[in-house]
Design a protein around this motif. Structure first.
Motif, PDB file in Angstrom:
ATOM      1  N   ASN A  39       0.830  -1.202   0.000  1.00  0.00           N
ATOM      2  CA  ASN A  39       0.000   0.000   0.000  1.00  0.00           C
ATOM      3  C   ASN A  39       0.867   1.256   0.000  1.00  0.00           C
ATOM      4  O   ASN A  39       2.091   1.191  -0.188  1.00  0.00           O
ATOM      5  CB  ASN A  39      -0.976  -0.026   1.187  1.00  0.00           C
ATOM      6  CG  ASN A  39      -0.259  -0.034   2.530  1.00  0.00           C
ATOM      7  OD1 ASN A  39       0.959   0.011   2.599  1.00  0.00           O
ATOM      8  ND2 ASN A  39      -1.038  -0.084   3.603  1.00  0.00           N
ATOM      9  N   SER A  41       1.896   3.152   2.340  1.00  0.00           N
ATOM     10  CA  SER A  41       2.959   3.163   3.358  1.00  0.00           C
ATOM     11  C   SER A  41       4.175   2.358   2.901  1.00  0.00           C
ATOM     12  O   SER A  41       5.321   2.799   3.059  1.00  0.00           O
ATOM     13  CB  SER A  41       2.431   2.598   4.673  1.00  0.00           C
ATOM     14  OG  SER A  41       1.456   3.448   5.228  1.00  0.00           O
ATOM     15  N   GLN A  44       5.993   4.184   0.184  1.00  0.00           N
ATOM     16  CA  GLN A  44       6.787   5.273   0.749  1.00  0.00           C
ATOM     17  C   GLN A  44       8.064   4.742   1.388  1.00  0.00           C
ATOM     18  O   GLN A  44       9.152   5.323   1.213  1.00  0.00           O
ATOM     19  CB  GLN A  44       5.965   6.040   1.790  1.00  0.00           C
ATOM     20  CG  GLN A  44       6.712   7.217   2.421  1.00  0.00           C
ATOM     21  CD  GLN A  44       7.096   8.271   1.405  1.00  0.00           C
ATOM     22  OE1 GLN A  44       6.222   8.814   0.732  1.00  0.00           O
ATOM     23  NE2 GLN A  44       8.395   8.570   1.273  1.00  0.00           N
ATOM     24  N   LEU A  45       7.956   3.634   2.103  1.00  0.00           N
ATOM     25  CA  LEU A  45       9.143   3.037   2.716  1.00  0.00           C
ATOM     26  C   LEU A  45      10.133   2.578   1.647  1.00  0.00           C
ATOM     27  O   LEU A  45      11.352   2.715   1.822  1.00  0.00           O
ATOM     28  CB  LEU A  45       8.740   1.866   3.616  1.00  0.00           C
ATOM     29  CG  LEU A  45       8.061   2.261   4.936  1.00  0.00           C
ATOM     30  CD1 LEU A  45       7.417   1.050   5.598  1.00  0.00           C
ATOM     31  CD2 LEU A  45       9.079   2.905   5.879  1.00  0.00           C
ATOM     32  N   ASP A  72      -6.228  -0.349   4.357  1.00  0.00           N
ATOM     33  CA  ASP A  72      -6.109   0.804   5.242  1.00  0.00           C
ATOM     34  C   ASP A  72      -6.057   0.307   6.688  1.00  0.00           C
ATOM     35  O   ASP A  72      -7.032  -0.271   7.181  1.00  0.00           O
ATOM     36  CB  ASP A  72      -7.314   1.719   5.037  1.00  0.00           C
ATOM     37  CG  ASP A  72      -7.297   2.935   5.943  1.00  0.00           C
ATOM     38  OD1 ASP A  72      -6.389   3.066   6.797  1.00  0.00           O
ATOM     39  OD2 ASP A  72      -8.227   3.768   5.813  1.00  0.00           O
ATOM     40  N   TYR A 119       8.523  -5.285   8.105  1.00  0.00           N
ATOM     41  CA  TYR A 119       7.704  -4.576   9.081  1.00  0.00           C
ATOM     42  C   TYR A 119       6.510  -5.435   9.480  1.00  0.00           C
ATOM     43  O   TYR A 119       5.819  -5.988   8.618  1.00  0.00           O
ATOM     44  CB  TYR A 119       7.195  -3.261   8.494  1.00  0.00           C
ATOM     45  CG  TYR A 119       8.291  -2.261   8.179  1.00  0.00           C
ATOM     46  CD1 TYR A 119       8.557  -1.196   9.040  1.00  0.00           C
ATOM     47  CD2 TYR A 119       9.065  -2.382   7.026  1.00  0.00           C
ATOM     48  CE1 TYR A 119       9.563  -0.279   8.753  1.00  0.00           C
ATOM     49  CE2 TYR A 119      10.070  -1.474   6.736  1.00  0.00           C
ATOM     50  CZ  TYR A 119      10.316  -0.428   7.599  1.00  0.00           C
ATOM     51  OH  TYR A 119      11.326   0.477   7.305  1.00  0.00           O
ATOM     52  N   ARG A 202       5.693   3.320  10.786  1.00  0.00           N
ATOM     53  CA  ARG A 202       4.824   3.370   9.600  1.00  0.00           C
ATOM     54  C   ARG A 202       4.576   4.819   9.209  1.00  0.00           C
ATOM     55  O   ARG A 202       4.059   5.599  10.018  1.00  0.00           O
ATOM     56  CB  ARG A 202       3.491   2.677   9.869  1.00  0.00           C
ATOM     57  CG  ARG A 202       2.540   2.699   8.656  1.00  0.00           C
ATOM     58  CD  ARG A 202       1.150   2.205   9.024  1.00  0.00           C
ATOM     59  NE  ARG A 202       1.200   0.827   9.486  1.00  0.00           N
ATOM     60  CZ  ARG A 202       0.390   0.326  10.405  1.00  0.00           C
ATOM     61  NH1 ARG A 202      -0.508   1.102  10.996  1.00  0.00           N
ATOM     62  NH2 ARG A 202       0.486  -0.944  10.756  1.00  0.00           N
ATOM     63  N   PRO A 203       4.923   5.215   7.986  1.00  0.00           N
ATOM     64  CA  PRO A 203       4.721   6.612   7.573  1.00  0.00           C
ATOM     65  C   PRO A 203       3.278   7.058   7.755  1.00  0.00           C
ATOM     66  O   PRO A 203       2.347   6.387   7.313  1.00  0.00           O
ATOM     67  CB  PRO A 203       5.098   6.583   6.086  1.00  0.00           C
ATOM     68  CG  PRO A 203       6.027   5.423   5.946  1.00  0.00           C
ATOM     69  CD  PRO A 203       5.530   4.402   6.927  1.00  0.00           C
ATOM     70  N   LYS A 204       3.083   8.162   8.456  1.00  0.00           N
ATOM     71  CA  LYS A 204       1.770   8.763   8.701  1.00  0.00           C
ATOM     72  C   LYS A 204       0.831   7.857   9.504  1.00  0.00           C
ATOM     73  O   LYS A 204      -0.367   8.101   9.549  1.00  0.00           O
ATOM     74  CB  LYS A 204       1.104   9.174   7.383  1.00  0.00           C
ATOM     75  CG  LYS A 204       1.899  10.207   6.601  1.00  0.00           C
ATOM     76  CD  LYS A 204       1.194  10.593   5.307  1.00  0.00           C
ATOM     77  CE  LYS A 204       2.024  11.611   4.536  1.00  0.00           C
ATOM     78  NZ  LYS A 204       1.386  11.969   3.234  1.00  0.00           N
ATOM     79  N   GLY A 205       1.370   6.833  10.140  1.00  0.00           N
ATOM     80  CA  GLY A 205       0.543   5.932  10.936  1.00  0.00           C
ATOM     81  C   GLY A 205       0.155   6.549  12.263  1.00  0.00           C
ATOM     82  O   GLY A 205       0.790   7.495  12.747  1.00  0.00           O
ATOM     83  N   PHE A 208       3.007   6.494  14.699  1.00  0.00           N
ATOM     84  CA  PHE A 208       4.310   6.945  14.195  1.00  0.00           C
ATOM     85  C   PHE A 208       5.001   7.823  15.235  1.00  0.00           C
ATOM     86  O   PHE A 208       4.395   8.726  15.813  1.00  0.00           O
ATOM     87  CB  PHE A 208       4.146   7.720  12.893  1.00  0.00           C
ATOM     88  CG  PHE A 208       5.442   8.220  12.323  1.00  0.00           C
ATOM     89  CD1 PHE A 208       6.308   7.347  11.682  1.00  0.00           C
ATOM     90  CD2 PHE A 208       5.808   9.553  12.447  1.00  0.00           C
ATOM     91  CE1 PHE A 208       7.522   7.798  11.156  1.00  0.00           C
ATOM     92  CE2 PHE A 208       7.009  10.011  11.931  1.00  0.00           C
ATOM     93  CZ  PHE A 208       7.862   9.131  11.286  1.00  0.00           C
ATOM     94  N   ASP A 213      11.685   6.555  15.084  1.00  0.00           N
ATOM     95  CA  ASP A 213      11.919   6.180  13.687  1.00  0.00           C
ATOM     96  C   ASP A 213      13.310   6.611  13.246  1.00  0.00           C
ATOM     97  O   ASP A 213      14.051   5.836  12.632  1.00  0.00           O
ATOM     98  CB  ASP A 213      10.847   6.828  12.808  1.00  0.00           C
ATOM     99  CG  ASP A 213      11.030   6.515  11.336  1.00  0.00           C
ATOM    100  OD1 ASP A 213      11.124   5.316  10.983  1.00  0.00           O
ATOM    101  OD2 ASP A 213      11.085   7.456  10.528  1.00  0.00           O
TER     102      ASP A 213
END
Length: 228
Positions: A39, A41, A44-45, A72, A119, A202-205, A208, A213
């Motif tokens: 997804n 995230s 992005q990673l 999601d 992850y 997790r980006p924007k989790g 987070f 991080d």
């Protein structure tokens, strides 16, 4: 950024999200997904790890049941579906799919300097992968069920584990077992991040934690650079 096709050991075609470093001779990195598919995230990673100097492939490990799935984490029904798909996974075949990814990435790059980062579900798979694959080293972010995976694991590639203090998957005796297993393995390291919960990277989790991080990235980069 694009998708490439990986041919699996049983002759199927699996997509992997690809982000290449500006240095074509950079090490390769197999990025192993959470339960939510490849997804936003995970994409992005993949970009983040490429910017740190790796050629990244992130395979779609749910492709046999739900190809191209993007879930999601904040949607309970989608979270439940991800858990269900993880439980239904053929673990041995998934590890073979990861090895197919590593081997074909190595072939594309023309070298075998390949590491792996996972992850959540991927944080468990990367540890199992470290036993079955000739990766040089691995990074596990808040891997699930590691207290059951590690004791029978045997020899495996060097690994660094990032553990969230408040993670319900790694409470009490489970963490004690994990830390004891890491301590007796040459080249292995583990760190607990105070005040952090599962998925702190997790980006924007929702959990987070920018400071944790950043520290985990610093530790991971120093660790991986010893091996590639």
């Amino acid at each position: 950024m694009s998708f490439v096709q990986v041919t699996t050991t049983d002759g199927k075609k699996m997509q992997a999200f690809e982000v290449l470093s500006t240095n074509k001779n950079a090490p390769g990195l197999v990025l192993i997904q959470e339960i939510f598919g490849v997804n936003a995230s995970m994409r992005q990673l993949a970009q983040d790890w490429a910017e740190r100097g790796f050629n990244v492939w992130c395979p779609d490990l749910f492709f046999r049941s739900e190809p191209g799935l993007e879930l999601d984490p904040t949607n309970q029904a989608q979270l439940n579906l991800g858990l269900e798909l993880m439980q239904e996974m053929d673990n041995e075949q998934t590890l073979k799919d990861l090895e197919s990814t590593r081997a074909q990435l190595a072939q594309k790059l023309g070298h075998d300097k390949i590491v792996a980062v996972g992850y959540c579900m991927g944080g468990r798979l990367v540890v199992e992968f470290a036993k079955q694959s000739p990766i040089k080293a691995g990074v596990s972010y808040y891997g699930v069920n590691l207290d059951k995976v590690l004791p029978p694991l045997g020899d495996a590639a060097p690994m660094i584990l990032h553990i969230a203090e408040l993670d319900k998957w790694v409470e009490g005796e489970a963490r004690t077992i994990i830390e004891a297993e890491v301590a007796k393995r040459e080249g292995w390291e583990s760190y607990v991040y105070a005040g952090c919960d599962h998925a702190f990277a997790r980006p924007k989790g929702m959990h987070f934690d920018a400071d944790a991080d950043r520290l985990a990235i610093q530790r991971s980069m120093a660790f991986l650079q010893r091996y590639v």
